[in-house]
Design an enzyme around this catalytic site. Structure first.
Site, PDB file in Angstrom:
ATOM      1  N   THR A   7       0.800  -1.207  -0.138  1.00  0.00           N
ATOM      2  CA  THR A   7      -0.176  -0.071  -0.040  1.00  0.00           C
ATOM      3  C   THR A   7       0.912   1.255  -0.054  1.00  0.00           C
ATOM      4  O   THR A   7       1.913   0.994   0.304  1.00  0.00           O
ATOM      5  CB  THR A   7      -0.926   0.062   1.270  1.00  0.00           C
ATOM      6  OG1 THR A   7      -1.758   1.260   1.018  1.00  0.00           O
ATOM      7  CG2 THR A   7      -0.230   0.051   2.540  1.00  0.00           C
ATOM      8  N   ASN A   9      -0.820   3.966   1.134  1.00  0.00           N
ATOM      9  CA  ASN A   9      -1.804   4.751   1.962  1.00  0.00           C
ATOM     10  C   ASN A   9      -1.156   4.910   3.309  1.00  0.00           C
ATOM     11  O   ASN A   9      -0.717   3.895   4.247  1.00  0.00           O
ATOM     12  CB  ASN A   9      -3.112   3.803   2.119  1.00  0.00           C
ATOM     13  CG  ASN A   9      -4.167   4.472   3.153  1.00  0.00           C
ATOM     14  OD1 ASN A   9      -3.630   5.040   4.177  1.00  0.00           O
ATOM     15  ND2 ASN A   9      -5.407   4.480   2.650  1.00  0.00           N
ATOM     16  N   LYS A  12      -3.000   3.822   6.693  1.00  0.00           N
ATOM     17  CA  LYS A  12      -2.780   2.546   6.868  1.00  0.00           C
ATOM     18  C   LYS A  12      -1.327   1.954   7.473  1.00  0.00           C
ATOM     19  O   LYS A  12      -1.370   1.104   8.482  1.00  0.00           O
ATOM     20  CB  LYS A  12      -3.064   1.695   5.644  1.00  0.00           C
ATOM     21  CG  LYS A  12      -4.655   1.493   5.238  1.00  0.00           C
ATOM     22  CD  LYS A  12      -4.648   0.484   4.335  1.00  0.00           C
ATOM     23  CE  LYS A  12      -5.861   0.701   3.255  1.00  0.00           C
ATOM     24  NZ  LYS A  12      -6.064  -0.418   2.512  1.00  0.00           N
ATOM     25  N   ASP A  68      -7.589  -5.396   1.709  1.00  0.00           N
ATOM     26  CA  ASP A  68      -8.483  -4.672   1.134  1.00  0.00           C
ATOM     27  C   ASP A  68      -9.720  -4.479   2.379  1.00  0.00           C
ATOM     28  O   ASP A  68      -9.933  -5.416   3.102  1.00  0.00           O
ATOM     29  CB  ASP A  68      -9.119  -5.179   0.019  1.00  0.00           C
ATOM     30  CG  ASP A  68      -9.834  -4.176  -1.157  1.00  0.00           C
ATOM     31  OD1 ASP A  68      -9.388  -3.156  -1.189  1.00  0.00           O
ATOM     32  OD2 ASP A  68     -10.849  -4.410  -1.371  1.00  0.00           O
ATOM     33  N   THR A  69     -10.350  -3.253   2.271  1.00  0.00           N
ATOM     34  CA  THR A  69     -11.250  -3.064   3.412  1.00  0.00           C
ATOM     35  C   THR A  69     -12.678  -2.509   2.636  1.00  0.00           C
ATOM     36  O   THR A  69     -12.698  -1.704   1.863  1.00  0.00           O
ATOM     37  CB  THR A  69     -10.611  -2.236   4.248  1.00  0.00           C
ATOM     38  OG1 THR A  69      -9.442  -2.732   5.029  1.00  0.00           O
ATOM     39  CG2 THR A  69     -11.772  -1.661   5.214  1.00  0.00           C
ATOM     40  N   LYS A 171      -9.248   2.447  18.692  1.00  0.00           N
ATOM     41  CA  LYS A 171      -9.623   1.961  17.439  1.00  0.00           C
ATOM     42  C   LYS A 171      -8.737   0.708  17.069  1.00  0.00           C
ATOM     43  O   LYS A 171      -9.006  -0.002  16.689  1.00  0.00           O
ATOM     44  CB  LYS A 171      -9.553   3.201  16.356  1.00  0.00           C
ATOM     45  CG  LYS A 171     -10.057   2.594  15.048  1.00  0.00           C
ATOM     46  CD  LYS A 171      -9.936   3.560  13.899  1.00  0.00           C
ATOM     47  CE  LYS A 171     -10.132   2.678  12.372  1.00  0.00           C
ATOM     48  NZ  LYS A 171      -9.776   3.347  11.471  1.00  0.00           N
ATOM     49  N   HIS A 176     -11.428  -3.769  12.781  1.00  0.00           N
ATOM     50  CA  HIS A 176     -11.494  -4.762  11.498  1.00  0.00           C
ATOM     51  C   HIS A 176      -9.818  -4.992  11.109  1.00  0.00           C
ATOM     52  O   HIS A 176      -9.439  -6.252  11.166  1.00  0.00           O
ATOM     53  CB  HIS A 176     -12.313  -4.361  10.382  1.00  0.00           C
ATOM     54  CG  HIS A 176     -12.050  -2.895  10.098  1.00  0.00           C
ATOM     55  ND1 HIS A 176     -12.358  -1.912  11.023  1.00  0.00           N
ATOM     56  CD2 HIS A 176     -11.441  -2.523   9.309  1.00  0.00           C
ATOM     57  CE1 HIS A 176     -11.997  -0.569  10.505  1.00  0.00           C
ATOM     58  NE2 HIS A 176     -11.241  -1.011   9.416  1.00  0.00           N
ATOM     59  N   ARG A 177      -9.204  -4.005  10.937  1.00  0.00           N
ATOM     60  CA  ARG A 177      -7.830  -4.113  10.438  1.00  0.00           C
ATOM     61  C   ARG A 177      -7.009  -4.837  11.629  1.00  0.00           C
ATOM     62  O   ARG A 177      -6.029  -5.734  11.378  1.00  0.00           O
ATOM     63  CB  ARG A 177      -7.269  -2.706  10.336  1.00  0.00           C
ATOM     64  CG  ARG A 177      -5.859  -2.919   9.124  1.00  0.00           C
ATOM     65  CD  ARG A 177      -5.473  -1.729   8.658  1.00  0.00           C
ATOM     66  NE  ARG A 177      -6.264  -1.384   7.592  1.00  0.00           N
ATOM     67  CZ  ARG A 177      -7.475  -0.235   7.904  1.00  0.00           C
ATOM     68  NH1 ARG A 177      -7.279   0.432   9.065  1.00  0.00           N
ATOM     69  NH2 ARG A 177      -8.150  -0.003   6.962  1.00  0.00           N
TER      70      ARG A 177
HETATM   71  P1  ITT Z   1      -4.922   0.990  -0.651  1.00  0.00           P
HETATM   72  O1  ITT Z   1      -3.791   1.878  -1.446  1.00  0.00           O
HETATM   73  O2  ITT Z   1      -4.095   0.206   0.290  1.00  0.00           O
HETATM   74  O3  ITT Z   1      -5.700   0.179  -1.723  1.00  0.00           O
HETATM   75  P2  ITT Z   1      -7.286   2.443  -0.194  1.00  0.00           P
HETATM   76  O4  ITT Z   1      -7.413   3.868   0.124  1.00  0.00           O
HETATM   77  O5  ITT Z   1      -7.829   1.923  -1.648  1.00  0.00           O
HETATM   78  O6  ITT Z   1      -5.830   2.193  -0.190  1.00  0.00           O
HETATM   79  P3  ITT Z   1      -8.945   0.105   0.864  1.00  0.00           P
HETATM   80  O7  ITT Z   1      -9.379  -0.025  -0.375  1.00  0.00           O
HETATM   81  O8  ITT Z   1      -8.440  -0.716   2.081  1.00  0.00           O
HETATM   82  O9  ITT Z   1      -8.191   1.703   0.861  1.00  0.00           O
HETATM   83  O10 ITT Z   1     -10.277   0.875   1.662  1.00  0.00           O
HETATM   84  C1  ITT Z   1     -11.276   1.157   0.782  1.00  0.00           C
HETATM   85  C2  ITT Z   1     -12.392   2.375   1.341  1.00  0.00           C
HETATM   86  O11 ITT Z   1     -12.440   1.961   2.761  1.00  0.00           O
HETATM   87  C3  ITT Z   1     -11.593   3.598   1.446  1.00  0.00           C
HETATM   88  O12 ITT Z   1     -12.431   4.587   1.165  1.00  0.00           O
HETATM   89  C4  ITT Z   1     -11.182   3.806   2.921  1.00  0.00           C
HETATM   90  O13 ITT Z   1     -11.113   5.236   3.083  1.00  0.00           O
HETATM   91  C5  ITT Z   1     -12.299   3.010   3.621  1.00  0.00           C
HETATM   92  N1  ITT Z   1     -11.731   2.456   4.960  1.00  0.00           N
HETATM   93  C6  ITT Z   1     -10.744   1.451   4.931  1.00  0.00           C
HETATM   94  N2  ITT Z   1     -10.311   1.327   6.263  1.00  0.00           N
HETATM   95  C7  ITT Z   1     -10.954   2.071   6.824  1.00  0.00           C
HETATM   96  C8  ITT Z   1     -11.187   2.433   8.416  1.00  0.00           C
HETATM   97  O14 ITT Z   1     -10.187   1.724   9.192  1.00  0.00           O
HETATM   98  N3  ITT Z   1     -11.923   3.124   8.696  1.00  0.00           N
HETATM   99  C9  ITT Z   1     -12.856   4.018   7.931  1.00  0.00           C
HETATM  100  N4  ITT Z   1     -12.882   3.734   6.515  1.00  0.00           N
HETATM  101  C10 ITT Z   1     -11.924   2.884   6.045  1.00  0.00           C
END
Ligand code: ITT
Length: 191
Positions: A7, A9, A12, A68-69, A171, A176-177
């Site tokens: 990632t 991000n 994260k 992925d979330t 948190k 979840h993470r």
């Molecule tokens: P990557 O570069 O790792 O792909 P991403 O921003 O695409 O980063 P994800 O696909 O994991 O991140 O997340 C999908 C969406 O869910 C994204 O809009 C995040 O803001 C949101 N999200 C992920 N984790 C979250 C959390 O802990 N709390 C709130 N929103 C979350």
């Protein structure tokens, strides 16, 4: 042990290093010279996590994991789910994403929602998946300014605060993470 987290991000990476508190050193894609935007085109959270870890493994040959979330809202048949980042369009605009979810949920009584994280680890050429789910409720307006993403509208079950109102420490204990990460850590500890 140094492990690549597929990632770029920063939120994260920061959270994960807080959760791991120095047990492993987690480095991001920039640290291995990868600046590409890895495609996330699979129809499921599991598929996207695997696609990301495989992409890095095939090109850089390192042990790595990707997550992925998604936020899954019961009354919206699990949406935004796998498209959580770009629910309101390709711009990944979180204000717009939250606004869209809130407007679709206007007047809806069933507020059940959950965050789901899937981590795909490719370790010595073999894939392993770890899942973390936290159930909660969607508010009808944003509360709090901490965290990121959908945190201001999500209140986990058993708590009075949204993720955005909690301390980062809390948190990161219950999220979840964190749940998925703890399974990943357990894998490494017992490997
Ligand atoms: P990557 O570069 O790792 O792909 P991403 O921003 O695409 O980063 P994800 O696909 O994991 O991140 O997340 C999908 C969406 O869910 C994204 O809009 C995040 O803001 C949101 N999200 C992920 N984790 C979250 C959390 O802990 N709390 C709130 N929103 C979350």
């Amino acid at each position: 042990m140094k492990i690549v987290f597929a990632t770029n991000n920063k939120d994260k990476l920061r959270e994960i290093n807080q959760i791991l508190s120095g047990k492993f050193e987690i480095i991001g894609l920039n640290d291995i010279g990868c600046y590409e935007d890895i495609p996330e085109e699979e129809p499921t959270i599991e598929g996207n996590a695997y696609a990301k870890s495989l992409y890095v493994y095939e090109r850089y040959g390192v042990n790595c994991f990707a997550d992925d979330t998604g936020l899954e809202v019961e009354a919206l048949d699990g949406r935004p789910g796998v498209v959580s980042a770009r629910y309101a369009g390709e711009g990944k605009d979180m204000k717009a994403n939250i606004k869209k979810v809130l407007s679709e949920m206007e007047g809806v009584k069933n507020r059940n929602a959950q965050f789901k994280t899937v981590i795909s680890l490719i370790f010595n050429g073999k894939e392993h998946q770890f899942e973390g789910i936290i159930k909660g409720e969607l508010l009808d307006e944003e509360q709090g300014s901490g965290g990121f993403g959908y945190d201001p509208i999500f209140r986990p079950l058993g708590y009075q605060q949204t993720f955005a109102q909690m301390s980062a420490e809390l948190k990161n204990q219950i999220s979840h993470r964190a749940l998925a990460m703890n399974k990943l850590i357990h894998f490494f500890v017992s490997a």
